[in-house]
Design a protein around this motif. Structure first.
Motif, PDB file in Angstrom:
ATOM      1  N   ALA A   1      15.737  -2.120  23.217  1.00 22.23           N
ATOM      2  CA  ALA A   1      14.309  -1.830  23.376  1.00 22.23           C
ATOM      3  C   ALA A   1      13.540  -2.743  22.433  1.00 22.23           C
ATOM      4  CB  ALA A   1      14.010  -0.368  23.050  1.00 22.23           C
ATOM      5  N   VAL A   2      12.495  -3.377  22.958  1.00 19.70           N
ATOM      6  CA  VAL A   2      11.669  -4.287  22.172  1.00 19.70           C
ATOM      7  C   VAL A   2      10.267  -3.693  22.101  1.00 19.70           C
ATOM      8  CG1 VAL A   2      10.838  -6.654  21.911  1.00 19.70           C
ATOM      9  CG2 VAL A   2      13.037  -6.223  23.043  1.00 19.70           C
ATOM     10  N   TYR A   3       9.940  -3.101  20.954  1.00 20.16           N
ATOM     11  CA  TYR A   3       8.650  -2.436  20.783  1.00 20.16           C
ATOM     12  C   TYR A   3       7.589  -3.477  20.438  1.00 20.16           C
ATOM     13  CZ  TYR A   3      10.973   2.000  21.197  1.00 20.16           C
ATOM     14  OH  TYR A   3      11.678   3.070  21.700  1.00 20.16           O
ATOM     15  N   LEU A   4       6.482  -3.448  21.174  1.00 26.15           N
ATOM     16  CA  LEU A   4       5.501  -4.526  21.134  1.00 26.15           C
ATOM     17  C   LEU A   4       4.446  -4.309  20.059  1.00 26.15           C
ATOM     18  CD1 LEU A   4       5.095  -4.971  24.998  1.00 26.15           C
ATOM     19  CD2 LEU A   4       6.569  -6.254  23.436  1.00 26.15           C
ATOM     20  N   GLY A   5       4.423  -5.218  19.091  1.00 31.05           N
ATOM     21  CA  GLY A   5       3.402  -5.193  18.055  1.00 31.05           C
ATOM     22  C   GLY A   5       3.583  -4.055  17.066  1.00 31.05           C
ATOM     23  N   THR A   6       2.646  -3.967  16.133  1.00 30.23           N
ATOM     24  CA  THR A   6       2.726  -2.952  15.084  1.00 30.23           C
ATOM     25  C   THR A   6       2.570  -1.542  15.649  1.00 30.23           C
ATOM     26  OG1 THR A   6       1.771  -4.569  13.546  1.00 30.23           O
ATOM     27  CG2 THR A   6       1.825  -2.279  12.828  1.00 30.23           C
ATOM     28  N   GLU A   7       1.744  -1.384  16.677  1.00 30.24           N
ATOM     29  CA  GLU A   7       1.580  -0.049  17.267  1.00 30.24           C
ATOM     30  C   GLU A   7       2.885   0.416  17.900  1.00 30.24           C
ATOM     31  OE1 GLU A   7      -1.768  -0.177  19.894  1.00 30.24           O
ATOM     32  OE2 GLU A   7      -3.189   0.230  18.274  1.00 30.24           O
ATOM     33  N   GLY A   8       3.573  -0.514  18.581  1.00 29.16           N
ATOM     34  CA  GLY A   8       4.876  -0.167  19.141  1.00 29.16           C
ATOM     35  C   GLY A   8       5.855   0.220  18.054  1.00 29.16           C
ATOM     36  N   LEU A   9       5.848  -0.539  16.942  1.00 28.92           N
ATOM     37  CA  LEU A   9       6.731  -0.243  15.823  1.00 28.92           C
ATOM     38  C   LEU A   9       6.433   1.135  15.236  1.00 28.92           C
ATOM     39  CD1 LEU A   9       8.795  -1.053  13.610  1.00 28.92           C
ATOM     40  CD2 LEU A   9       6.875  -2.106  12.375  1.00 28.92           C
ATOM     41  N   GLU A  10       5.155   1.478  15.073  1.00 26.74           N
ATOM     42  CA  GLU A  10       4.806   2.775  14.485  1.00 26.74           C
ATOM     43  C   GLU A  10       5.286   3.930  15.367  1.00 26.74           C
ATOM     44  OE1 GLU A  10       0.908   3.376  13.005  1.00 26.74           O
ATOM     45  OE2 GLU A  10       1.271   1.998  11.338  1.00 26.74           O
ATOM     46  N   THR A  11       5.218   3.735  16.679  1.00 29.05           N
ATOM     47  CA  THR A  11       5.739   4.769  17.578  1.00 29.05           C
ATOM     48  C   THR A  11       7.238   4.945  17.364  1.00 29.05           C
ATOM     49  OG1 THR A  11       4.066   4.229  19.239  1.00 29.05           O
ATOM     50  CG2 THR A  11       5.979   5.490  19.980  1.00 29.05           C
ATOM     51  N   LEU A  12       7.947   3.828  17.246  1.00 32.59           N
ATOM     52  CA  LEU A  12       9.384   3.875  17.017  1.00 32.59           C
ATOM     53  C   LEU A  12       9.705   4.572  15.698  1.00 32.59           C
ATOM     54  CD1 LEU A  12      12.319   3.030  17.623  1.00 32.59           C
ATOM     55  CD2 LEU A  12      11.808   0.812  16.574  1.00 32.59           C
TER      56      LEU A  12
END
Length: 339
Positions: free
Chosen positions: A60-71
């Motif tokens: 899974a490749v989480y997009l941008g900082t918002e994606g990272l924060e969700t992860l």
């Protein structure tokens, strides 16, 4: 599919096959997060290798900082929403033949590819907040996921003897693969990079209120009543309209003391600000009462209602838990999911 598109998709399937042969999940757990910078736009995708648990294999490749924060919120268990509705990522997973959508199976056949057995069929999906996971269609996503898979193999190989070194970044930095050169001749290297700050965007508010209508409703109000609890949340029942199926949001207004449901209704995500304010306005008009305050647990909800609350001089209070609303929500969920 034109020749260039076929070549790009073939490259993606080849990258997926190489990722599977490398069995990256044998070296990295899903907690060994690393970044890959997209050479097209500079955005960093934060990669999570799946398969260590023996359940779901892929990347899974989480997009941008918002994606990272969700992860990260999923790891820490502090998210109050199901990740199914909030995560923003590109995902490769190895699934069974029966789990492919018809278009995905057709594409594999058009490319002349063959897969056999359980957990052998690559699927490439876009997870986007508010939408059902959907096959990747954007060519930029195809290219970036291809690069991310290739770099995941490199990272897994480089850190297979010491994967926890990926957790040692100072000052909230993540090991990130960055590139130089032309698209067809990229040179990759490691950098420890701190995620970009998230740009704060004010949540949408409802349309400007009708001052004459406000004045009319104010004159009809007869008494002040208890606190009302207000929230909105995704419903796990996708609606297949438009280009992609989406998850609707439930707008719920509940009386704090009695637990009475004053309103519940579905809305598409972009319509929530307008519909929430309109429903609250209608309740004030119909019941001819005004709450002494409202409780919300989501700052966005307070922003949606800001103009209306100001017009009626109603105070909004941020509360960690909405007890009456949660009880009503459980009942609604049970009704919709279990009939």
């Amino acid at each position: 599919m034109n020749l260039q598109s076929m070549e790009q998709w073939t490259n993606l399937y080849e990258a997926a096959a190489a990722f599977k042969r490398a069995a990256c999940w044998e070296h990295l757990s899903n907690g060994h997060i690393f970044g890959v910078q997209n050479p097209l736009n500079g955005e960093i995708g934060y990669c999570c290798v799946m398969g260590g648990g023996g359940d779901l294999y892929g990347l899974a490749v989480y997009l941008g900082t918002e994606g990272l924060e969700t992860l990260m919120s999923m790891f820490e268990g502090d998210s109050n929403q199901d990740p199914m509705f909030t995560q923003h990522c590109l995902m490769l997973s190895f699934d069974n033949r029966t789990e492919l959508l018809p278009a995905e199976y057709k594409q594999i056949k058009e490319l002349g590819l063959k897969f056999r057995g359980a957990n052998a069929w690559p699927t490439f999906r876009l997870y986007e907040p508010g939408f059902l996971p959907w096959p990747i269609e954007n060519q930029e996503h195809v290219l970036f996921l291809t690069l991310a898979l290739q770099q995941a193999v490199e990272v897994a190989e480089a850190y297979k003897h010491n994967p926890d070194a990926l957790l040692e970044g100072a000052n909230n930095t993540f090991l990130t693969r960055v590139s130089t050169g032309e698209q067809l001749n990229l040179t990759w290297s490691d950098e420890w990079i701190e995620p970009m700050p998230i740009e704060v965007v004010m949540a949408n508010t409802a349309d400007p209120i009708d001052e004459l209508r406000v004045a009319k409703v104010k004159k009809s109000l007869k008494k002040i009543v208890a606190i009302w609890e207000i929230d909105c949340f995704y419903m796990p029942m996708p609606i297949d309209e438009g280009e992609r199926p989406y998850y609707p949001m439930m707008i719920l207004i509940v009386d704090h003391e009695s637990g009475q449901i004053l309103h519940f209704g579905l809305a598409e995500k972009s319509e929530v600000p307008k519909k929430m304010a309109e429903r609250l306005f209608e309740i004030l008009d119909k019941m001819q009462v005004i709450p002494k305050g409202i409780w919300v647990c989501n700052e966005n909800v307070a922003n949606y209602l800001r103009q209306l609350l100001h017009a009626f001089e109603i105070e909004a209070h941020m509360i960690l838990e909405l007890p009456a609303l949660e009880e009503a929500k459980e009942g609604i969920m049970d009704h919709f999911l279990n009939g």
